[in-house]
Design a protein around this motif. Sequence first.
Motif, PDB file in Angstrom:
ATOM      1  N   LEU A 241       5.554   7.593   3.906  1.00  0.00           N
ATOM      2  CA  LEU A 241       4.172   7.151   4.053  1.00  0.00           C
ATOM      3  C   LEU A 241       3.946   5.974   3.125  1.00  0.00           C
ATOM      4  CD1 LEU A 241       2.494   8.083   1.330  1.00  0.00           C
ATOM      5  CD2 LEU A 241       2.391  10.250   2.499  1.00  0.00           C
ATOM      6  N   TYR A 242       2.848   5.262   3.338  1.00  0.00           N
ATOM      7  CA  TYR A 242       2.485   4.134   2.491  1.00  0.00           C
ATOM      8  C   TYR A 242       1.297   4.512   1.618  1.00  0.00           C
ATOM      9  CZ  TYR A 242       5.346   1.026   5.352  1.00  0.00           C
ATOM     10  OH  TYR A 242       6.389   0.432   6.005  1.00  0.00           O
ATOM     11  N   ILE A 243       1.419   4.287   0.309  1.00  0.00           N
ATOM     12  CA  ILE A 243       0.279   4.368  -0.581  1.00  0.00           C
ATOM     13  C   ILE A 243      -0.421   3.022  -0.438  1.00  0.00           C
ATOM     14  CG2 ILE A 243      -0.485   4.571  -2.986  1.00  0.00           C
ATOM     15  CD1 ILE A 243       0.758   7.161  -1.798  1.00  0.00           C
ATOM     16  N   THR A 244      -1.678   3.018  -0.016  1.00  0.00           N
ATOM     17  CA  THR A 244      -2.369   1.772   0.307  1.00  0.00           C
ATOM     18  C   THR A 244      -3.447   1.370  -0.690  1.00  0.00           C
ATOM     19  OG1 THR A 244      -3.911   2.970   1.711  1.00  0.00           O
ATOM     20  CG2 THR A 244      -1.952   2.032   2.775  1.00  0.00           C
ATOM     21  N   GLU A 245      -3.965   2.336  -1.453  1.00  0.00           N
ATOM     22  CA  GLU A 245      -5.021   2.028  -2.406  1.00  0.00           C
ATOM     23  C   GLU A 245      -4.850   2.902  -3.643  1.00  0.00           C
ATOM     24  OE1 GLU A 245      -9.848   1.358  -2.403  1.00  0.00           O
ATOM     25  OE2 GLU A 245      -8.908   2.377  -0.719  1.00  0.00           O
ATOM     26  N   LEU A 246      -4.936   2.274  -4.821  1.00  0.00           N
ATOM     27  CA  LEU A 246      -4.707   3.006  -6.059  1.00  0.00           C
ATOM     28  C   LEU A 246      -5.496   2.414  -7.210  1.00  0.00           C
ATOM     29  CD1 LEU A 246      -2.594   1.084  -7.828  1.00  0.00           C
ATOM     30  CD2 LEU A 246      -0.992   1.956  -6.164  1.00  0.00           C
ATOM     31  N   GLN A 247      -5.449   3.116  -8.347  1.00  0.00           N
ATOM     32  CA  GLN A 247      -6.106   2.646  -9.553  1.00  0.00           C
ATOM     33  C   GLN A 247      -5.206   2.954 -10.737  1.00  0.00           C
ATOM     34  OE1 GLN A 247      -9.837   4.546 -10.453  1.00  0.00           O
ATOM     35  NE2 GLN A 247     -10.418   2.960 -11.906  1.00  0.00           N
ATOM     36  N   ALA A 248      -4.762   1.900 -11.410  1.00  0.00           N
ATOM     37  CA  ALA A 248      -3.928   2.055 -12.600  1.00  0.00           C
ATOM     38  C   ALA A 248      -4.829   2.431 -13.777  1.00  0.00           C
ATOM     39  CB  ALA A 248      -3.180   0.756 -12.886  1.00  0.00           C
ATOM     40  N   PRO A 249      -4.268   3.061 -14.807  1.00  0.00           N
ATOM     41  CA  PRO A 249      -5.082   3.431 -15.968  1.00  0.00           C
ATOM     42  C   PRO A 249      -5.780   2.218 -16.580  1.00  0.00           C
ATOM     43  CG  PRO A 249      -2.905   4.422 -16.111  1.00  0.00           C
ATOM     44  CD  PRO A 249      -2.881   3.474 -14.955  1.00  0.00           C
ATOM     45  N   GLY A 250      -7.081   2.320 -16.773  1.00  0.00           N
ATOM     46  CA  GLY A 250      -7.857   1.243 -17.389  1.00  0.00           C
ATOM     47  C   GLY A 250      -8.133   0.056 -16.488  1.00  0.00           C
ATOM     48  N   LYS A 251      -7.781   0.144 -15.219  1.00  0.00           N
ATOM     49  CA  LYS A 251      -7.982  -0.963 -14.276  1.00  0.00           C
ATOM     50  C   LYS A 251      -8.942  -0.544 -13.169  1.00  0.00           C
ATOM     51  CE  LYS A 251      -4.821  -3.441 -16.289  1.00  0.00           C
ATOM     52  NZ  LYS A 251      -5.151  -4.596 -17.067  1.00  0.00           N
ATOM     53  N   LYS A 252      -9.327  -1.515 -12.361  1.00  0.00           N
ATOM     54  CA  LYS A 252     -10.192  -1.249 -11.215  1.00  0.00           C
ATOM     55  C   LYS A 252      -9.368  -0.750 -10.040  1.00  0.00           C
ATOM     56  CE  LYS A 252     -13.702  -4.664 -12.297  1.00  0.00           C
ATOM     57  NZ  LYS A 252     -14.437  -5.833 -11.848  1.00  0.00           N
ATOM     58  N   ARG A 253     -10.043  -0.083  -9.144  1.00  0.00           N
ATOM     59  CA  ARG A 253      -9.434   0.370  -7.894  1.00  0.00           C
ATOM     60  C   ARG A 253      -9.031  -0.862  -7.083  1.00  0.00           C
ATOM     61  NH1 ARG A 253     -12.744   4.665  -4.134  1.00  0.00           N
ATOM     62  NH2 ARG A 253     -11.480   4.450  -2.274  1.00  0.00           N
ATOM     63  N   MET A 254      -7.821  -0.844  -6.497  1.00  0.00           N
ATOM     64  CA  MET A 254      -7.334  -2.007  -5.746  1.00  0.00           C
ATOM     65  C   MET A 254      -6.361  -1.579  -4.658  1.00  0.00           C
ATOM     66  SD  MET A 254      -4.661  -3.606  -8.542  1.00  0.00           S
ATOM     67  CE  MET A 254      -5.684  -3.311  -9.953  1.00  0.00           C
ATOM     68  N   THR A 255      -6.088  -2.497  -3.746  1.00  0.00           N
ATOM     69  CA  THR A 255      -5.090  -2.205  -2.726  1.00  0.00           C
ATOM     70  C   THR A 255      -3.712  -2.196  -3.387  1.00  0.00           C
ATOM     71  OG1 THR A 255      -4.686  -4.515  -2.129  1.00  0.00           O
ATOM     72  CG2 THR A 255      -6.463  -3.363  -0.942  1.00  0.00           C
ATOM     73  N   ALA A 256      -2.793  -1.497  -2.787  1.00  0.00           N
ATOM     74  CA  ALA A 256      -1.434  -1.451  -3.321  1.00  0.00           C
ATOM     75  C   ALA A 256      -0.807  -2.842  -3.288  1.00  0.00           C
ATOM     76  CB  ALA A 256      -0.592  -0.460  -2.538  1.00  0.00           C
ATOM     77  N   ALA A 257      -1.130  -3.630  -2.253  1.00  0.00           N
ATOM     78  CA  ALA A 257      -0.586  -4.995  -2.155  1.00  0.00           C
ATOM     79  C   ALA A 257      -1.046  -5.832  -3.350  1.00  0.00           C
ATOM     80  CB  ALA A 257      -1.015  -5.637  -0.849  1.00  0.00           C
ATOM     81  N   ASP A 258      -2.315  -5.704  -3.754  1.00  0.00           N
ATOM     82  CA  ASP A 258      -2.811  -6.431  -4.927  1.00  0.00           C
ATOM     83  C   ASP A 258      -2.120  -5.947  -6.202  1.00  0.00           C
ATOM     84  OD1 ASP A 258      -4.508  -8.010  -3.432  1.00  0.00           O
ATOM     85  OD2 ASP A 258      -6.277  -6.764  -3.812  1.00  0.00           O
ATOM     86  N   TYR A 259      -1.932  -4.650  -6.312  1.00  0.00           N
ATOM     87  CA  TYR A 259      -1.248  -4.080  -7.470  1.00  0.00           C
ATOM     88  C   TYR A 259       0.173  -4.630  -7.568  1.00  0.00           C
ATOM     89  CZ  TYR A 259       0.749  -0.635 -10.655  1.00  0.00           C
ATOM     90  OH  TYR A 259       1.382  -0.030 -11.715  1.00  0.00           O
TER      91      TYR A 259
END
Length: 105
Positions: free
Chosen positions: A77-95
């Motif tokens: 499966l694809y993880i498509t949206e996430l939030q790294a510690p201390g960061k804003k929620r973003m798409t996986a492509a942006d991450y």
Amino acid sequence: MLDKSMCPINFDKSPREVVKWICGLQPWPVATMELEGKTVRVFGASYSQNRTDKAPGTIVSTGEKGIEVACAGGETLYITELQAPGKKRMTAADYLRGHNIRVGD
């Protein structure tokens, strides 16, 4: 009753079960996974038609579609949206534009 002990994603399940798990844990307590040694919050995932022989939980590939992770039965499966510690929620492509993730062997 939901609690934070339910947050870690179990990739030993089918992609369908994992996607439903991620959806079910929103807006609280939010699903999590380990990425680059850090716990990231996962807000979105999508099915893929790909198969792999890698162990469940292994990063199979990264790209514009997201972070492809192996699940049970060789499906992915694809993880498509996430939030790294201390960061804003973003798409996986942006991450991925700011982080090089090691693809599992």
